[in-house]
Design a protein around this motif. Structure first.
Motif, PDB file in Angstrom:
ATOM      1  N   VAL A 220       0.907  -1.379  -0.268  1.00  0.00           N
ATOM      2  CA  VAL A 220      -0.105   0.121  -0.103  1.00  0.00           C
ATOM      3  C   VAL A 220       1.147   1.110   0.256  1.00  0.00           C
ATOM      4  O   VAL A 220       2.238   1.377   0.267  1.00  0.00           O
ATOM      5  CB  VAL A 220      -0.897  -0.022   1.012  1.00  0.00           C
ATOM      6  CG1 VAL A 220      -1.975  -1.022   1.287  1.00  0.00           C
ATOM      7  CG2 VAL A 220       0.207  -0.256   2.753  1.00  0.00           C
ATOM      8  N   SER A 221       0.342   2.186  -0.335  1.00  0.00           N
ATOM      9  CA  SER A 221       1.322   3.367  -0.578  1.00  0.00           C
ATOM     10  C   SER A 221       0.312   4.942  -0.158  1.00  0.00           C
ATOM     11  O   SER A 221      -1.358   4.989  -0.819  1.00  0.00           O
ATOM     12  CB  SER A 221       2.342   3.618  -2.137  1.00  0.00           C
ATOM     13  OG  SER A 221       2.466   5.069  -2.423  1.00  0.00           O
ATOM     14  N   LEU A 222       0.822   5.714  -0.082  1.00  0.00           N
ATOM     15  CA  LEU A 222       0.274   7.486   0.494  1.00  0.00           C
ATOM     16  C   LEU A 222      -0.250   7.416  -1.790  1.00  0.00           C
ATOM     17  O   LEU A 222       1.250   7.133  -2.532  1.00  0.00           O
ATOM     18  CB  LEU A 222       1.299   7.714   0.774  1.00  0.00           C
ATOM     19  CG  LEU A 222       0.611   7.776   1.797  1.00  0.00           C
ATOM     20  CD1 LEU A 222       1.653   9.402   2.497  1.00  0.00           C
ATOM     21  CD2 LEU A 222       0.093   8.119   2.844  1.00  0.00           C
ATOM     22  N   LEU A 223      -1.099   8.194  -1.532  1.00  0.00           N
ATOM     23  CA  LEU A 223      -1.509   8.570  -3.339  1.00  0.00           C
ATOM     24  C   LEU A 223      -2.714   9.482  -2.804  1.00  0.00           C
ATOM     25  O   LEU A 223      -3.229   9.752  -1.942  1.00  0.00           O
ATOM     26  CB  LEU A 223      -2.017   7.915  -2.883  1.00  0.00           C
ATOM     27  CG  LEU A 223      -1.602   5.821  -4.165  1.00  0.00           C
ATOM     28  CD1 LEU A 223      -2.827   5.242  -4.811  1.00  0.00           C
ATOM     29  CD2 LEU A 223      -0.356   7.209  -5.218  1.00  0.00           C
ATOM     30  N   PRO A 224      -2.498  10.773  -4.147  1.00  0.00           N
ATOM     31  CA  PRO A 224      -3.056  11.968  -3.423  1.00  0.00           C
ATOM     32  C   PRO A 224      -4.479  10.897  -4.276  1.00  0.00           C
ATOM     33  O   PRO A 224      -4.969  10.352  -4.471  1.00  0.00           O
ATOM     34  CB  PRO A 224      -2.616  12.482  -5.288  1.00  0.00           C
ATOM     35  CG  PRO A 224      -1.606  12.415  -5.137  1.00  0.00           C
ATOM     36  CD  PRO A 224      -1.727  10.855  -5.187  1.00  0.00           C
ATOM     37  N   VAL A 225      -5.615  12.292  -3.077  1.00  0.00           N
ATOM     38  CA  VAL A 225      -6.695  11.627  -2.737  1.00  0.00           C
ATOM     39  C   VAL A 225      -7.870  11.539  -4.595  1.00  0.00           C
ATOM     40  O   VAL A 225      -8.896  11.025  -4.917  1.00  0.00           O
ATOM     41  CB  VAL A 225      -7.730  12.078  -2.086  1.00  0.00           C
ATOM     42  CG1 VAL A 225      -7.313  12.055  -0.337  1.00  0.00           C
ATOM     43  CG2 VAL A 225      -8.044  13.413  -2.818  1.00  0.00           C
ATOM     44  N   ASP A 226      -7.134  12.944  -4.896  1.00  0.00           N
ATOM     45  CA  ASP A 226      -7.865  12.324  -6.573  1.00  0.00           C
ATOM     46  C   ASP A 226      -7.197  12.352  -7.765  1.00  0.00           C
ATOM     47  O   ASP A 226      -7.397  12.836  -8.847  1.00  0.00           O
ATOM     48  CB  ASP A 226      -7.950  14.690  -6.923  1.00  0.00           C
ATOM     49  CG  ASP A 226      -6.833  15.255  -7.187  1.00  0.00           C
ATOM     50  OD1 ASP A 226      -5.715  14.577  -6.374  1.00  0.00           O
ATOM     51  OD2 ASP A 226      -6.314  16.163  -7.274  1.00  0.00           O
ATOM     52  N   VAL A 227      -6.606  11.684  -7.608  1.00  0.00           N
ATOM     53  CA  VAL A 227      -5.639  11.080  -8.856  1.00  0.00           C
ATOM     54  C   VAL A 227      -6.491   9.762  -9.233  1.00  0.00           C
ATOM     55  O   VAL A 227      -7.195   9.355  -8.564  1.00  0.00           O
ATOM     56  CB  VAL A 227      -4.152   9.748  -7.784  1.00  0.00           C
ATOM     57  CG1 VAL A 227      -4.513   8.749  -7.847  1.00  0.00           C
ATOM     58  CG2 VAL A 227      -3.383   9.601  -9.278  1.00  0.00           C
ATOM     59  N   ARG A 228      -6.370   9.641 -10.759  1.00  0.00           N
ATOM     60  CA  ARG A 228      -6.646   8.592 -11.214  1.00  0.00           C
ATOM     61  C   ARG A 228      -6.396   7.503 -11.178  1.00  0.00           C
ATOM     62  O   ARG A 228      -5.200   7.179 -11.790  1.00  0.00           O
ATOM     63  CB  ARG A 228      -6.467   9.599 -12.935  1.00  0.00           C
ATOM     64  CG  ARG A 228      -7.800   8.351 -14.130  1.00  0.00           C
ATOM     65  CD  ARG A 228      -7.276   8.461 -15.818  1.00  0.00           C
ATOM     66  NE  ARG A 228      -7.779  10.704 -15.621  1.00  0.00           N
ATOM     67  CZ  ARG A 228      -7.953  11.040 -16.662  1.00  0.00           C
ATOM     68  NH1 ARG A 228      -6.822  10.064 -17.931  1.00  0.00           N
ATOM     69  NH2 ARG A 228      -7.457  11.877 -16.581  1.00  0.00           N
ATOM     70  N   VAL A 229      -7.118   6.970 -10.691  1.00  0.00           N
ATOM     71  CA  VAL A 229      -5.821   5.393 -10.567  1.00  0.00           C
ATOM     72  C   VAL A 229      -6.293   4.337 -11.829  1.00  0.00           C
ATOM     73  O   VAL A 229      -7.730   4.256 -12.607  1.00  0.00           O
ATOM     74  CB  VAL A 229      -7.286   5.046  -8.567  1.00  0.00           C
ATOM     75  CG1 VAL A 229      -6.569   5.317  -8.128  1.00  0.00           C
ATOM     76  CG2 VAL A 229      -8.645   5.064  -8.573  1.00  0.00           C
ATOM     77  N   ARG A 230      -6.159   3.708 -11.187  1.00  0.00           N
ATOM     78  CA  ARG A 230      -6.037   2.310 -12.143  1.00  0.00           C
ATOM     79  C   ARG A 230      -7.196   1.203 -11.753  1.00  0.00           C
ATOM     80  O   ARG A 230      -7.439   1.030 -10.304  1.00  0.00           O
ATOM     81  CB  ARG A 230      -4.681   1.558 -12.493  1.00  0.00           C
ATOM     82  CG  ARG A 230      -4.030   0.976 -11.778  1.00  0.00           C
ATOM     83  CD  ARG A 230      -2.950   0.052 -11.207  1.00  0.00           C
ATOM     84  NE  ARG A 230      -3.703  -1.193 -12.207  1.00  0.00           N
ATOM     85  CZ  ARG A 230      -3.365  -2.246 -12.283  1.00  0.00           C
ATOM     86  NH1 ARG A 230      -1.519  -2.139 -13.031  1.00  0.00           N
ATOM     87  NH2 ARG A 230      -4.010  -3.469 -12.833  1.00  0.00           N
TER      88      ARG A 230
END
Length: 318
Positions: free
Chosen positions: A243-253
């Motif tokens: 698991v990893s930190l990611l921006p909440v508005d990132v376009r996820v795969r």
């Protein structure tokens, strides 16, 4: 030599008499004579010689007058260039991380082309730490950098910092993961305490955030994988490797989702950094003003002042 004295010589070459020079410059004939004589002593050569009741320039005087035209023009150009009230003209060298260049610098470039065509940007994509090193040796004029509110970095009075925008981050997890609705950051982290963790491979600031929240949750994260792009991080998450930190508005795969974090929130704060005193240079002041206007409502939670700056890449980590 004093540039003020060069003005007397240039006017003497143009007008041909000390009286005319005195009238144009609003002074006395004796002052003109004294200033030209002082200039001659500075250069070690006679600059004028008698010509009846007047004087004329010697060969050395004519040569120096020719140089003086260019010298005075350059001094005036420098004065106008550095005048905060002058029309902005010049090249601003920008170094920064990819997301800020795309999100802030490119829109600013579009505004400059219309409203300030005399201001040009050059762009160099660098990690914030690299960019700040370049700024320290005058290799650029402006750095775009960031930190996290849970992992702040500070600098001394040699830098001036302008907040630009902020971005909330969450925890990127496999889409099949079960997390209780409304769980706070500490609770979310506890769910994944036994998982492997993925952090940035080129800077350590996101790892500091992970370890800070994990400490609140009472465990040490097992940091196993490191990557320098969001796409690769998502691929690793989707593959079940962590698991990893990611921006909440990132376009996820497909196969990945981002769980928002609260209590505490994780907020990345982007900023523009310049060397102290340089921010009054007209072209740079215009660019800084435009960058400061790039913020969004989220930015209200990211108030910073002199001494705040950060160091991770994004998209590369944003």
């Amino acid at each position: 030599m004093e540039t003020r004295r060069l003005r007397f010589l240039v006017e003497l070459a143009r007008l041909g008499s000390m009286r005319a020079v005195a009238d144009v410059l609003g002074t006395s004939t004796s002052t003109v004579s004294q200033q030209v004589a002082a200039l001659a002593r500075e250069v070690g050569a006679p600059l004028v010689e008698p010509d009846g009741r007047n004087v004329r320039l010697t060969a050395a005087g004519r040569r120096l007058a020719g140089h003086a035209d260019g010298i005075l023009a350059a001094v005036e150009a420098a004065r106008l260039d550095l005048d905060p009230g002058a029309v902005p003209v010049g090249t601003v060298r920008v170094a920064g991380f990819e997301t800020a260049i795309r999100r802030s610098v490119l829109p600013v470039a579009g505004v400059l082309a219309v409203d300030h065509p005399g201001v040009r940007l050059t762009v160099l994509e660098l990690e914030p730490d690299e960019a700040l090193g370049l700024l320290a040796v005058d290799g650029c004029d402006l750095v775009l950098a960031y930190d996290f509110d849970l992992a702040p970095a500070s600098f001394g009075s040699s830098l001036r910092v302008v907040p630009v925008w902020s971005r909330r981050w969450g925890l990127g997890v496999p889409a099949s993961s079960v997390v209780g609705a409304g769980a706070g950051a500490v609770e979310v982290f506890r769910v994944f305490a036994g998982d492997e963790w993925i952090v940035n491979s080129r800077n350590g600031i996101d790892e500091r955030v992970v370890r800070t929240v994990a400490s609140m949750a009472g465990f040490r994260p097992r940091v196993t994988h490191r990557a320098d792009s969001l796409e690769l991080m998502q691929d690793l998450i989707a593959a079940g490797l962590g698991v990893s930190l990611l921006p909440v508005d990132v376009r996820v795969r497909p196969g990945v989702r981002v769980v928002p974090l609260a209590g505490p929130e994780v907020v990345m704060r982007a900023c523009a950094v310049t060397r102290a005193g340089r921010e009054v240079w007209a072209p740079l002041a215009v660019v800084l003003g435009l960058l400061a206007g790039c913020g969004e409502p989220d930015d209200e939670r990211a108030v910073v002042g002199d001494g705040y700056v950060g160091g991770v890449d994004a998209d590369d980590l944003s």
